[in-house]
Each structure stands twice: as structure tokens, then as C-alpha cells.
Design a protein around this motif. Structure first.
Motif, short mmCIF file in Angstrom:
data_model
loop_
_atom_site.label_atom_id
_atom_site.label_comp_id
_atom_site.label_asym_id
_atom_site.label_seq_id
_atom_site.Cartn_x
_atom_site.Cartn_y
_atom_site.Cartn_z
N GLY A 35 -11.51 -4.47 -0.15
CA GLY A 35 -10.34 -3.88 -0.29
C GLY A 35 -9.00 -4.37 -0.15
O GLY A 35 -8.92 -5.34 0.82
N TRP A 36 -7.98 -4.07 -0.80
CA TRP A 36 -6.69 -4.26 -0.73
C TRP A 36 -5.90 -2.99 -0.16
O TRP A 36 -5.98 -1.86 -0.54
N TYR A 37 -5.26 -3.26 0.98
CA TYR A 37 -4.74 -2.14 1.86
C TYR A 37 -3.24 -2.63 1.84
O TYR A 37 -2.79 -3.65 1.78
N ARG A 38 -2.27 -1.76 2.20
CA ARG A 38 -0.78 -1.81 2.05
C ARG A 38 -0.20 -0.88 3.39
O ARG A 38 -0.62 0.31 3.37
N GLN A 39 0.43 -1.47 3.75
CA GLN A 39 1.74 -0.66 4.88
C GLN A 39 2.84 -0.65 4.62
O GLN A 39 3.72 -1.56 4.80
N ALA A 40 3.65 0.72 4.05
CA ALA A 40 4.93 0.59 3.96
C ALA A 40 5.76 0.75 5.11
O ALA A 40 5.24 1.43 6.28
N PRO A 41 7.02 0.50 5.22
CA PRO A 41 7.77 0.77 6.48
C PRO A 41 7.58 2.33 6.84
O PRO A 41 7.94 3.09 5.81
N GLY A 42 7.41 2.54 8.06
CA GLY A 42 7.16 3.80 8.45
C GLY A 42 5.91 4.59 8.30
O GLY A 42 6.00 5.89 8.62
N GLN A 44 1.41 4.68 7.64
CA GLN A 44 0.22 4.52 8.00
C GLN A 44 -0.13 3.23 6.95
O GLN A 44 -0.07 3.37 5.68
N ARG A 45 -0.91 2.46 7.43
CA ARG A 45 -1.74 1.33 6.27
C ARG A 45 -2.79 2.31 5.42
O ARG A 45 -3.51 3.20 6.17
N GLU A 46 -2.85 2.14 4.16
CA GLU A 46 -3.72 2.85 3.29
C GLU A 46 -4.47 1.64 2.08
O GLU A 46 -4.00 0.66 2.00
N LEU A 47 -5.51 2.26 1.80
CA LEU A 47 -6.43 1.53 0.87
C LEU A 47 -5.94 1.68 -0.50
O LEU A 47 -5.71 2.84 -0.82
N VAL A 48 -5.85 0.98 -1.19
CA VAL A 48 -4.93 1.29 -2.63
C VAL A 48 -5.93 0.77 -3.58
O VAL A 48 -5.99 1.10 -4.67
N ALA A 49 -6.87 -0.29 -3.18
CA ALA A 49 -7.94 -0.66 -4.40
C ALA A 49 -9.10 -1.16 -3.69
O ALA A 49 -8.95 -1.80 -2.50
N THR A 53 -19.83 -4.82 -4.07
CA THR A 53 -20.38 -6.14 -4.34
C THR A 53 -20.75 -6.27 -5.89
O THR A 53 -20.99 -7.41 -6.44
N GLY A 54 -20.80 -5.28 -6.54
CA GLY A 54 -21.24 -5.33 -7.94
C GLY A 54 -19.99 -5.19 -8.75
O GLY A 54 -20.14 -5.06 -9.95
N SER A 55 -18.90 -5.45 -8.40
CA SER A 55 -17.68 -5.42 -8.93
C SER A 55 -17.07 -4.17 -9.59
O SER A 55 -16.46 -4.08 -10.48
N THR A 56 -17.75 -3.01 -9.19
CA THR A 56 -17.21 -1.66 -9.46
C THR A 56 -15.86 -1.44 -8.64
O THR A 56 -15.77 -1.76 -7.51
N THR A 57 -15.03 -0.99 -9.28
CA THR A 57 -13.64 -0.76 -8.75
C THR A 57 -12.99 0.49 -8.54
O THR A 57 -13.63 1.43 -9.39
N ASN A 58 -12.13 0.64 -7.51
CA ASN A 58 -11.61 2.11 -7.40
C ASN A 58 -10.19 2.07 -6.88
O ASN A 58 -9.91 1.01 -6.26
N TYR A 59 -9.38 3.15 -7.27
CA TYR A 59 -7.99 2.77 -7.10
C TYR A 59 -7.55 4.27 -6.50
O TYR A 59 -7.83 5.31 -6.73
N ALA A 60 -6.32 4.04 -5.64
CA ALA A 60 -5.82 5.27 -5.10
C ALA A 60 -4.98 5.76 -6.40
O ALA A 60 -4.56 5.03 -7.22
N ASP A 61 -4.71 7.13 -6.42
CA ASP A 61 -4.05 7.70 -7.72
C ASP A 61 -2.84 7.06 -7.90
O ASP A 61 -2.44 6.94 -9.01
#
Length: 114
Positions: A35-42, A44-49, A53-61
Motif C-alpha cells: 500500500g501507499w500511505y500519506r500523511q498531510a500536516p496535522g 493522520q496517516r491514511e491509506l490511499v492506494a 499479490t494478484g495486482s488487484t488495485t484499490n483506491y481511496a475515493d
């Protein structure tokens, strides 16, 4: 302890693009959902993508249609193509397995500003 190394961030103007890379020191990289996560100033860290293992992808809205996650198991590397960047995407971006462990890399800073 797993080691993740993120790269590819930078300062871009709104509407710009970046490609982030993550190299993971995982013995069996291909066996992990990632997963790729990000944390913006102020915030919490969130999962964005995520990618299975089978390359199925999912994304935050908030990033659907603009972010594309991919992986190269032969290189123990994962990527995040980010298009149509907006100031709201400004954050430190991290990679980890999904669900995440306590082992975080230094991240890569993405700053979107005109």
C-alpha cells in the motif's frame, strides 16, 4: 525489521504529475499486499492506494481516477503514478505492506503549490 525506501516526490504545480517509487527489503515481496500511505500536516496517516499479490488495485475515493498503483515483483518495487495533483495532495507519502506494519521508511515529500 522491514526497510522501505520511498523516492520521487517533489514540488509541483497544481495539475502536475509525479511518479513515486518504493523499494522494499522484503524477502518474498511478491507474497505481500502493498500500500501507499500519506500523511498531510496535522492529519493522520491514511491509506490511499493498495495492490494485492494478484495486482488487484484499490483506491481511496479522494484519489480515484488520478492515482495509479503498480508493482514490479522482480525488482521488489512498487510505484504510484499521481496525476492532476491538487494542493490537497500535499503530504509525505510512504509505502508499507497492507495492512501496515510499524516499520516505516522516511517517506517522500509531495508538495503541490503554485
Amino acid at each position: 525489521q522491514v526497510q522501505f525506501v520511498e523516492s520521487g516526490g517533489g514540488l509541483v504545480q497544481p495539475g502536475g504529475s509525479l511518479r513515486l517509487s518504493c523499494t522494499a527489503a522484503l524477502r518474498f515481496f511478491r507474497a505481500y499486499n502493498m500500500g501507499w500511505y500519506r500523511q498531510a500536516p496535522g492529519k493522520q496517516r491514511e491509506l490511499v492506494a493498495s495492490i494485492t499479490t494478484g495486482s488487484t488495485t484499490n483506491y481511496a475515493d479522494s484519489v480515484k481516477g488520478r492515482f495509479t498503483i503498480s508493482r514490479d515483483n522482480a525488482k521488489n518495487t512498487m510505484y504510484l503514478q499521481i496525476n492532476s495533483l491538487s494542493p490537497e495532495d500535499t503530504a509525505v507519502y510512504y509505502c508499507n505492506i497492507d495492512p501496515e506494519t510499524d516499520s516505516w521508511g522516511q517517506g517522500t515529500q509531495v508538495t503541490v503549490s503554485s
